[in-house]
Design a protein around this motif. Structure first.
Motif, PDB file in Angstrom:
ATOM      1  N   VAL A  39       0.837  -1.200   0.000  1.00 11.56           N
ATOM      2  CA  VAL A  39       0.000   0.000   0.000  1.00 11.56           C
ATOM      3  C   VAL A  39       0.874   1.252   0.000  1.00 11.56           C
ATOM      4  N   THR A  40       0.277   2.363  -0.431  1.00  7.86           N
ATOM      5  CA  THR A  40       0.962   3.649  -0.369  1.00  7.86           C
ATOM      6  C   THR A  40       0.264   4.528   0.658  1.00  7.86           C
ATOM      7  N   ASP A  41       1.000   5.508   1.179  1.00  8.92           N
ATOM      8  CA  ASP A  41       0.428   6.411   2.174  1.00  8.92           C
ATOM      9  C   ASP A  41       1.212   7.719   2.161  1.00  8.92           C
ATOM     10  N   THR A  42       0.587   8.762   2.688  1.00  7.81           N
ATOM     11  CA  THR A  42       1.274  10.014   3.002  1.00  7.81           C
ATOM     12  C   THR A  42       1.215  10.127   4.512  1.00  7.81           C
ATOM     13  N   GLU A  43       2.379  10.201   5.130  1.00  6.86           N
ATOM     14  CA  GLU A  43       2.485  10.056   6.576  1.00  6.86           C
ATOM     15  C   GLU A  43       2.191  11.337   7.355  1.00  6.86           C
ATOM     16  N   ALA A  44       1.815  11.121   8.609  1.00  8.00           N
ATOM     17  CA  ALA A  44       1.705  12.191   9.598  1.00  8.00           C
ATOM     18  C   ALA A  44       3.012  12.183  10.391  1.00  8.00           C
ATOM     19  N   ASP A  45       3.175  13.123  11.296  1.00 10.11           N
ATOM     20  CA  ASP A  45       4.304  13.147  12.229  1.00 10.11           C
ATOM     21  C   ASP A  45       4.006  12.051  13.253  1.00 10.11           C
ATOM     22  N   GLU A  46       4.702  10.911  13.114  1.00  9.87           N
ATOM     23  CA  GLU A  46       4.335   9.722  13.888  1.00  9.87           C
ATOM     24  C   GLU A  46       5.541   9.000  14.456  1.00  9.87           C
ATOM     25  N   LEU A  47       5.378   8.520  15.677  1.00 12.81           N
ATOM     26  CA  LEU A  47       6.310   7.582  16.286  1.00 12.81           C
ATOM     27  C   LEU A  47       5.497   6.312  16.516  1.00 12.81           C
ATOM     28  N   PHE A  48       6.052   5.151  16.136  1.00 11.19           N
ATOM     29  CA  PHE A  48       5.334   3.907  16.407  1.00 11.19           C
ATOM     30  C   PHE A  48       6.293   2.815  16.824  1.00 11.19           C
ATOM     31  N   VAL A  49       5.732   1.816  17.528  1.00  8.16           N
ATOM     32  CA  VAL A  49       6.474   0.628  17.946  1.00  8.16           C
ATOM     33  C   VAL A  49       5.726  -0.577  17.403  1.00  8.16           C
ATOM     34  N   VAL A  50       6.451  -1.447  16.706  1.00 11.03           N
ATOM     35  CA  VAL A  50       5.851  -2.661  16.148  1.00 11.03           C
ATOM     36  C   VAL A  50       5.696  -3.693  17.267  1.00 11.03           C
ATOM     37  N   ILE A  51       4.495  -4.226  17.390  1.00 14.89           N
ATOM     38  CA  ILE A  51       4.188  -5.238  18.390  1.00 14.89           C
ATOM     39  C   ILE A  51       4.361  -6.630  17.787  1.00 14.89           C
ATOM     40  N   SER A  52       3.876  -6.807  16.560  1.00 19.96           N
ATOM     41  CA  SER A  52       3.982  -8.094  15.877  1.00 19.96           C
ATOM     42  C   SER A  52       3.957  -7.872  14.376  1.00 19.96           C
ATOM     43  N   GLY A  53       4.492  -8.854  13.633  1.00 19.86           N
ATOM     44  CA  GLY A  53       4.502  -8.783  12.184  1.00 19.86           C
ATOM     45  C   GLY A  53       5.727  -8.065  11.653  1.00 19.86           C
ATOM     46  N   SER A  54       5.750  -7.878  10.328  1.00 22.19           N
ATOM     47  CA  SER A  54       6.901  -7.216   9.715  1.00 22.19           C
ATOM     48  C   SER A  54       6.503  -6.535   8.411  1.00 22.19           C
ATOM     49  N   ALA A  55       7.286  -5.503   8.078  1.00 20.47           N
ATOM     50  CA  ALA A  55       7.044  -4.749   6.846  1.00 20.47           C
ATOM     51  C   ALA A  55       8.322  -4.049   6.416  1.00 20.47           C
ATOM     52  N   THR A  56       8.363  -3.694   5.144  1.00 16.88           N
ATOM     53  CA  THR A  56       9.405  -2.837   4.601  1.00 16.88           C
ATOM     54  C   THR A  56       8.705  -1.556   4.164  1.00 16.88           C
ATOM     55  N   ILE A  57       9.202  -0.424   4.653  1.00 13.10           N
ATOM     56  CA  ILE A  57       8.594   0.874   4.344  1.00 13.10           C
ATOM     57  C   ILE A  57       9.594   1.668   3.522  1.00 13.10           C
ATOM     58  N   GLU A  58       9.250   1.933   2.268  1.00 11.72           N
ATOM     59  CA  GLU A  58      10.115   2.729   1.406  1.00 11.72           C
ATOM     60  C   GLU A  58       9.633   4.173   1.449  1.00 11.72           C
ATOM     61  N   VAL A  59      10.521   5.071   1.869  1.00 13.69           N
ATOM     62  CA  VAL A  59      10.204   6.495   1.904  1.00 13.69           C
ATOM     63  C   VAL A  59      10.681   7.099   0.586  1.00 13.69           C
ATOM     64  N   GLU A  60       9.755   7.718  -0.159  1.00 12.85           N
ATOM     65  CA  GLU A  60      10.104   8.311  -1.453  1.00 12.85           C
ATOM     66  C   GLU A  60      11.232   9.314  -1.261  1.00 12.85           C
ATOM     67  N   GLY A  61      12.337   9.111  -1.999  1.00  9.25           N
ATOM     68  CA  GLY A  61      13.482  10.010  -1.905  1.00  9.25           C
ATOM     69  C   GLY A  61      14.258   9.876  -0.610  1.00  9.25           C
ATOM     70  N   GLY A  62      14.024   8.784   0.125  1.00 10.29           N
ATOM     71  CA  GLY A  62      14.683   8.618   1.421  1.00 10.29           C
ATOM     72  C   GLY A  62      15.042   7.179   1.707  1.00 10.29           C
ATOM     73  N   ALA A  63      14.990   6.832   2.966  1.00  8.61           N
ATOM     74  CA  ALA A  63      15.431   5.523   3.443  1.00  8.61           C
ATOM     75  C   ALA A  63      14.412   4.429   3.166  1.00  8.61           C
ATOM     76  N   THR A  64      14.900   3.188   3.228  1.00  7.15           N
ATOM     77  CA  THR A  64      14.036   2.013   3.251  1.00  7.15           C
ATOM     78  C   THR A  64      14.138   1.454   4.666  1.00  7.15           C
ATOM     79  N   LEU A  65      13.004   1.391   5.335  1.00  9.65           N
ATOM     80  CA  LEU A  65      12.951   0.962   6.727  1.00  9.65           C
ATOM     81  C   LEU A  65      12.389  -0.447   6.810  1.00  9.65           C
ATOM     82  N   ARG A  66      13.105  -1.330   7.477  1.00 11.24           N
ATOM     83  CA  ARG A  66      12.603  -2.683   7.705  1.00 11.24           C
ATOM     84  C   ARG A  66      12.217  -2.764   9.171  1.00 11.24           C
TER      85      ARG A  66
END
Length: 114
Positions: free
Chosen positions: A56-83
């Motif tokens: 899925v694609t999204d436009t983010e808010a100013d957010e801090l989050f902690v993963v409880i379960s599961g996994s994802a790769t988040i590609e930031v356009e023009g920036g980092a790839t977060l696993r």
């Protein structure tokens, strides 16, 4: 102001939060969530969010989050790839355009500032 509280995130009941069709790139991801606290002015939101596998694609808010379960790769356009996976904390900047590849159903606890 809500009283102090505790909530066991893995067992929390979540409600459907349908994605806009244009956000879905691949698969049939389903989103559920729950706002557990919101400031009186609506500018601070705390909650739980979950998404099933897909892309899925999204436009983010100013957010801090902690993963409880599961996994994802988040590609930031023009920036980092977060696993991200269980126990990881991530910070997303307001306005970041992202592509989420969800490998296993991901549940996170979040704090958003609007």
């Amino acid at each position: 102001m809500t009283h102090s509280f505790v909530l066991h995130i893995p067992d929390a009941e979540l409600a459907p939060e349908p994605l806009a069709p244009e956000q879905i790139v691949s698969g049939t991801p389903e989103v559920t969530g729950k706002v557990v606290w919101e400031s009186d002015d609506g500018r601070q939101v705390r909650g739980i969010w979950q998404i099933t596998p897909g892309i899925v694609t999204d436009t983010e808010a100013d957010e801090l989050f902690v993963v409880i379960s599961g996994s994802a790769t988040i590609e930031v356009e023009g920036g980092a790839t977060l696993r991200v996976g269980p126990g990881d904390m991530a910070v997303l900047r307001e306005g970041d355009r992202t592509t989420w590849t969800v490998h296993e159903t991901l549940r996170k606890a979040y704090a958003i500032n609007l």
